[in-house]
Write a protein that holds these residues in place. Structure first.
Motif, PDB file in Angstrom:
ATOM      1  N   UNK A   1     -22.397  12.701 -37.463  1.00 43.64           N
ATOM      2  CA  UNK A   1     -20.770  12.473 -37.647  1.00 43.64           C
ATOM      3  C   UNK A   1     -20.736  11.418 -36.331  1.00 43.64           C
ATOM      4  N   UNK A   2     -21.609  11.495 -35.519  1.00 45.71           N
ATOM      5  CA  UNK A   2     -21.280  10.560 -34.378  1.00 45.71           C
ATOM      6  C   UNK A   2     -21.801   9.104 -34.583  1.00 45.71           C
ATOM      7  N   UNK A   3     -22.725   8.952 -35.555  1.00 48.60           N
ATOM      8  CA  UNK A   3     -23.369   7.650 -35.612  1.00 48.60           C
ATOM      9  C   UNK A   3     -22.250   6.497 -35.714  1.00 48.60           C
ATOM     10  N   UNK A   4     -22.427   5.431 -34.804  1.00 49.35           N
ATOM     11  CA  UNK A   4     -21.664   4.376 -34.553  1.00 49.35           C
ATOM     12  C   UNK A   4     -22.125   3.231 -35.299  1.00 49.35           C
ATOM     13  N   UNK A   5     -21.508   2.650 -36.224  1.00 45.47           N
ATOM     14  CA  UNK A   5     -22.179   1.431 -37.078  1.00 45.47           C
ATOM     15  C   UNK A   5     -22.249   0.152 -36.130  1.00 45.47           C
ATOM     16  N   UNK A   6     -21.565   0.169 -35.012  1.00 45.09           N
ATOM     17  CA  UNK A   6     -21.494  -0.823 -34.113  1.00 45.09           C
ATOM     18  C   UNK A   6     -22.598  -1.123 -33.098  1.00 45.09           C
ATOM     19  N   UNK A   7     -23.221   0.175 -33.209  1.00 48.15           N
ATOM     20  CA  UNK A   7     -24.412   0.144 -32.343  1.00 48.15           C
ATOM     21  C   UNK A   7     -25.819  -0.038 -33.125  1.00 48.15           C
ATOM     22  N   UNK A   8     -25.658  -0.411 -34.385  1.00 50.30           N
ATOM     23  CA  UNK A   8     -26.775  -0.669 -35.300  1.00 50.30           C
ATOM     24  C   UNK A   8     -26.995  -2.139 -35.830  1.00 50.30           C
TER      25      UNK A   8
END
Length: 498
Positions: free
Chosen positions: A457-464
């Protein structure tokens, strides 16, 4: 006052190659010790013979066993260990009496020499000096009249007693090599040279600088004629001519997986293929991981031209060139093996031999850094919709998530693809709990490595980005905080019954 211990290197055999310091140490000594087999003849003593005086106390250290069997309860190693303990005790008697002891050693005392076993047992108790000597390696190169290594080449020295598979792997991976301790190991060493593709360049040197010296190509030597005092040499390849090919002959293409980062991730087989190639073809970033070698041609290109790169490599092979196509990770996982094999299926390239050498995958590297999230069944999916529609990707994500498989997600995002990670997270949350662990691994093995464990739930697309791989756990995947504060993630191998 205790006496002094000398470990005296005598060089490879020619007495004129003894150093001035070696001669001085023998002159200073009260006791001259040397190793020999039970026949009593000592090569070390023969080399130093003219410097041994009548008033020297000679201490022959006679091996109880060499190549034969023994009834010692500890076997061969037990018999030898007992011998070294007894021999060092005999020398200690002289040292305690204030006598200076010189232990003679062929070559260099601390290079595969018998003296080192005396040194380990005595040097902490007595004043000791080790006098280096010219090694058989240096003597062999000198007698061959060829450089051993040049520039940034790597020299590997191997005992022929290693297992054949280990010899093969190390010979394939190095630039230059010397294999010691031939004798009865020669047939195995020759097979390893051949399997590593190095037999044609290998040379044989027997009794370098001694009476009975012999030089030959390794392939031309009969095994029955090889004594222990011989070495196999793979000299520098810097100026070596590539083997001539028949006009019109076809080369080959080898697709090489370099793993996720630098040289630490290369297999010995891949190192050998890269060293043997006439041409290296690949994405420039991956080519930069491969050392520059004299005589090789490098052909770098952009990451988006896989098909063109594959055809270029095949055309070079049609000209008789040995081509290594350099791929990141494993070449068969979203990488260059498919492109090369697809291009090689065209009629004009069907006669070109193509080999694929595996590499460590990005998923395996990331999993190892995080623990063991791929410990049970898992699926590997690329989020790139450049070569397949997003609808296909979404369907595969739903199927894998519905089957409760751990997911390894490749190519999750780039500057031109920014929404796929968010959509994948939404889709997976329909099947997985919000606290499902996700390993976010970027640039594993590289300078910018960063591995974190987050909740789905906390996966941030901006860090990928494209240098990131995501490992999404199943319903069984666990996260544990270890005593040192580090978190590890793992998926049990046992799956609960319904």
């Amino acid at each position: 006052m205790s006496g002094k211990l000398y470990g005296v290197g005598l060089g490879p055999g020619d007495p004129s190659l003894m150093t001035v310091r070696a001669v001085e140490a023998i002159a200073e000594a009260d006791v001259i010790a040397y190793h020999s087999a039970r026949h009593g003849r000592s090569i070390a003593r023969a080399i130093a013979a003219k410097h041994i005086r009548a008033d020297h106390v000679e201490e022959p250290l006679v091996y109880p066993v060499t190549t034969e069997t023994t009834d010692h309860p500890g076997g061969y190693q037990g018999a030898i260990d007992d011998f070294y303990t007894e021999a060092s005790a005999r020398l200690a008697v002289h040292l305690d009496a204030g006598r200076t002891v010189a232990v003679l050693a062929e070559g260099d005392p601390l290079f595969y020499g018998s003296y080192m076993h005396m040194h380990k047992r005595l040097a902490d108790r007595y004043d000791t000096e080790v006098i280096p000597g010219v090694t058989s390696v240096s003597a062999a190169a000198a007698r061959l009249g060829t450089p051993l290594v040049e520039g940034e080449e790597v020299l590997t020295i191997l005992p022929g007693t290693l297992p054949e598979e280990e010899l093969t792997a190390r010979l394939a991976a190095t630039d230059a090599a010397v294999v010691m301790k031939l004798g009865r190991t020669f047939p195995k060493v020759r097979r390893a040279m051949e399997r590593a593709g190095r037999l044609g360049a290998a040379r044989y040197v027997e009794r370098a600088t001694m009476a009975g010296e012999r030089l030959a190509g390794l392939a031309d030597v009969e095994a029955e004629s090889v004594p222990y005092f011989s070495v196999a040499v793979l000299p520098s390849q810097a100026d070596a001519e590539r083997p001539a090919r028949e006009p019109g002959s076809v080369g080959e293409v080898v697709v090489v997986g370099t793993g996720p980062a630098g040289p630490l991730w290369l297999t010995p087989e891949s190192r050998g293929a890269l060293a043997a190639a006439d041409d290296l073809v690949g994405y420039t970033t991956y080519l930069d991981r491969v050392p520059v070698r004299t005589g090789q041609r490098r052909h770098g290109s952009d990451n988006r031209v896989e098909a063109e790169r594959a055809e270029f490599a095949l055309r070079l092979a049609l000209q008789g060139r040995r081509v290594a196509v350099v791929s990141g990770g494993d070449p068969g996982v979203f990488a260059m093996a498919t492109a090369v094999l697809e291009a090689s299926s065209a009629q004009e390239y069907t006669d070109v031999p193509v080999r694929v050498l595996p590499g460590v995958t990005a998923a395996n590297a990331a999993a190892a850094r995080a623990g063991a999230p791929l410990g049970h069944d898992y699926a590997t999916v690329s989020l790139s919709d450049r070569l397949k529609p997003w609808e296909v990707i979404a369907g595969r994500l739903r199927a894998a998530a519905g089957a409760d498989l751990v997911l390894a997600l490749y190519n999750p995002g780039s500057r031109s693809r920014t929404w796929q990670v968010g959509k994948a997270r939404e889709l997976l949350l329909e099947h997985r709990a919000p606290d499902t662990p996700v390993v976010v691994a970027r640039d594993v093995g590289g300078a910018g490595e960063r591995v974190r464990i987050v909740r789905l739930a906390d996966l941030d697309p901006d860090e990928v980005d494209m240098r990131t791989v995501l490992l999404v756990g199943s319903s069984q995947t666990r996260v544990v905080r270890r005593g040192d504060g580090e978190e590890v993630v793992w998926t049990p191998r046992r799956y609960p019954e319904e």
